[in-house]
Design an enzyme around this catalytic site. Sequence first.
Site, mmCIF file in Angstrom:
data_model
loop_
_atom_site.group_PDB
_atom_site.id
_atom_site.type_symbol
_atom_site.label_atom_id
_atom_site.label_comp_id
_atom_site.label_asym_id
_atom_site.label_seq_id
_atom_site.Cartn_x
_atom_site.Cartn_y
_atom_site.Cartn_z
ATOM 1 N N SER A 136 0.860 -1.184 0.000
ATOM 2 C CA SER A 136 0.000 0.000 0.000
ATOM 3 C C SER A 136 0.896 1.234 0.000
ATOM 4 C CB SER A 136 -0.859 0.008 1.258
ATOM 5 O OG SER A 136 -1.355 1.308 1.534
ATOM 6 N N TYR A 149 -2.197 -0.726 10.142
ATOM 7 C CA TYR A 149 -2.155 -1.044 8.704
ATOM 8 C C TYR A 149 -0.850 -0.535 8.080
ATOM 9 C CZ TYR A 149 -3.892 -1.332 3.842
ATOM 10 O OH TYR A 149 -4.059 -1.622 2.505
HETATM 11 N N1 LIG Z 1 -8.767 -1.021 -1.221
HETATM 12 C C1 LIG Z 1 -7.777 -0.166 -1.029
HETATM 13 O O1 LIG Z 1 -7.981 1.058 -0.868
HETATM 14 C C2 LIG Z 1 -6.356 -0.655 -1.040
HETATM 15 C C3 LIG Z 1 -5.322 0.285 -1.178
HETATM 16 C C4 LIG Z 1 -4.001 -0.172 -1.181
HETATM 17 C C5 LIG Z 1 -3.733 -1.514 -1.035
HETATM 18 N N2 LIG Z 1 -4.768 -2.410 -0.901
HETATM 19 C C6 LIG Z 1 -4.427 -3.809 -0.712
HETATM 20 O O2 LIG Z 1 -4.992 -4.558 -1.767
HETATM 21 C C7 LIG Z 1 -5.196 -5.908 -1.321
HETATM 22 C C8 LIG Z 1 -6.580 -6.377 -1.734
HETATM 23 O O3 LIG Z 1 -7.532 -5.641 -0.995
HETATM 24 P P1 LIG Z 1 -8.978 -5.267 -1.563
HETATM 25 O O4 LIG Z 1 -9.009 -3.805 -1.690
HETATM 26 O O5 LIG Z 1 -9.320 -6.125 -2.710
HETATM 27 O O6 LIG Z 1 -9.859 -5.648 -0.291
HETATM 28 P P2 LIG Z 1 -11.174 -6.552 -0.135
HETATM 29 O O7 LIG Z 1 -12.088 -6.335 -1.261
HETATM 30 O O8 LIG Z 1 -11.653 -6.279 1.250
HETATM 31 O O9 LIG Z 1 -10.595 -8.047 -0.227
HETATM 32 C C9 LIG Z 1 -9.763 -8.557 0.773
HETATM 33 C C10 LIG Z 1 -9.492 -10.005 0.478
HETATM 34 O O10 LIG Z 1 -8.632 -10.528 1.503
HETATM 35 C C11 LIG Z 1 -9.178 -11.766 1.940
HETATM 36 N N3 LIG Z 1 -8.853 -12.023 3.346
HETATM 37 C C12 LIG Z 1 -8.960 -11.171 4.389
HETATM 38 N N4 LIG Z 1 -8.617 -11.804 5.525
HETATM 39 C C13 LIG Z 1 -8.295 -13.067 5.181
HETATM 40 C C14 LIG Z 1 -7.872 -14.209 5.909
HETATM 41 N N5 LIG Z 1 -7.724 -14.185 7.248
HETATM 42 N N6 LIG Z 1 -7.640 -15.352 5.238
HETATM 43 C C15 LIG Z 1 -7.794 -15.409 3.891
HETATM 44 N N7 LIG Z 1 -8.195 -14.370 3.152
HETATM 45 C C16 LIG Z 1 -8.443 -13.214 3.785
HETATM 46 C C17 LIG Z 1 -10.670 -11.597 1.789
HETATM 47 O O11 LIG Z 1 -11.246 -12.886 1.753
HETATM 48 P P3 LIG Z 1 -12.749 -13.220 2.280
HETATM 49 O O12 LIG Z 1 -13.589 -12.019 1.937
HETATM 50 O O13 LIG Z 1 -13.105 -14.436 1.510
HETATM 51 O O14 LIG Z 1 -12.619 -13.402 3.734
HETATM 52 C C18 LIG Z 1 -10.760 -10.872 0.467
HETATM 53 O O15 LIG Z 1 -10.667 -11.790 -0.588
HETATM 54 C C19 LIG Z 1 -4.961 -5.891 0.194
HETATM 55 O O16 LIG Z 1 -3.679 -6.405 0.474
HETATM 56 C C20 LIG Z 1 -5.024 -4.426 0.539
HETATM 57 O O17 LIG Z 1 -4.298 -4.104 1.695
HETATM 58 C C21 LIG Z 1 -6.063 -2.019 -0.921
#
Ligand SMILES: NC(=O)c1ccc[n+]([C@@H]2O[C@H](COP(=O)([O-])OP(=O)(O)OC[C@H]3O[C@@H](n4cnc5c(N)ncnc54)[C@H](OP(=O)(O)O)[C@@H]3O)[C@@H](O)[C@H]2O)c1
Length: 267
Positions: A136, A149
């Site tokens: 991030s 985070y």
């Molecule tokens: N969204 C943002 O603003 C943003 C910005 C920068 C970086 N990121 C990074 O991008 C990546 C993807 O995030 P996203 O935005 O797609 O978020 P998201 O839509 O909330 O998806 C998060 C994913 O992580 C999985 N997950 C969470 N806890 C878990 C666990 N204990 N075991 C296995 N799987 C788990 C969830 O699985 P389930 O739902 O099946 O539990 C879901 O598939 C993350 O690393 C996040 O930090 C996001």
Amino acid sequence: MQLNTARVLLTGASGGLGHALAHQLVQHGAQVLLSGRDAAKLQALRTELGSAVSLCVADLTQAAGVAQLVQAAQAFQVNALINNAGISAFGSLQTQPWDSVEQVLQTNLLAPMRLTQALLPHLRSQPQARIVNVGSVFGSLPFAGFVAYSSAKAGLRGFSQSLRRELANSHIQVLYVAPRAIQTPLNSPAVNALNRALGNASDRPETVATRLLQALAQDRKEVHIGFPERLFAWLNGFAPGLIDHGVAKQLRTIELHAQTLNPDRQP
Ligand SMILES: NC(=O)c1ccc[n+]([C@@H]2O[C@H](COP(=O)([O-])OP(=O)(O)OC[C@H]3O[C@@H](n4cnc5c(N)ncnc54)[C@H](OP(=O)(O)O)[C@@H]3O)[C@@H](O)[C@H]2O)c1
């Protein structure tokens, strides 16, 4: 890495960025092992994507979940691991329940380290292999209201760099990708409101997925998505006092939005 020969273990496939990555990987001809905890969402994604994908439902914060995933990854003959699963938590450190702090560190830092460690022997047995860690902007620009985070993502960046150096004589390459805000369910309404109030841009997951896969195809080592975030992250590296000053000016806004989560608690 040529994406059409990639056999990818994608964690967080049931989430917003994971969904976009899974679709684009399959469009590029990759085989994908989708992982997450939500079996129904993964099944729905498999229905959309067809025979190029398999599933493994597992909780990455549990040793048994990691073991299950490693077994599935070996059977699938993965040659690329995308550590994409993550959770966020917004609010002042003082008011955040310790369980939440621990969960953020477990999910964003310890789980990818553990999964990577367990998969290394298998990845070494592949003719070429890649590890991608989704970090991030907060990993290089740690932010108020996101202490756990930011700490986890800064750790993930350190993990990516140190592992890359440790594997320099191998055929395993490590890519660290640092997106800015993405329009996914990771961000709560309070975080979305904060981003709007601060004028922070937020990208579509498809855009971020495209950038990540381009970087993977080009064997890049580190990619920071978004401007001026990239500039601020770079500035933070040698003049953190300037960033302290800038974030201090935003602190009242951050505190007000954090307080909407716990109106009874002081930030
Ligand atoms: N969204 C943002 O603003 C943003 C910005 C920068 C970086 N990121 C990074 O991008 C990546 C993807 O995030 P996203 O935005 O797609 O978020 P998201 O839509 O909330 O998806 C998060 C994913 O992580 C999985 N997950 C969470 N806890 C878990 C666990 N204990 N075991 C296995 N799987 C788990 C969830 O699985 P389930 O739902 O099946 O539990 C879901 O598939 C993350 O690393 C996040 O930090 C996001």
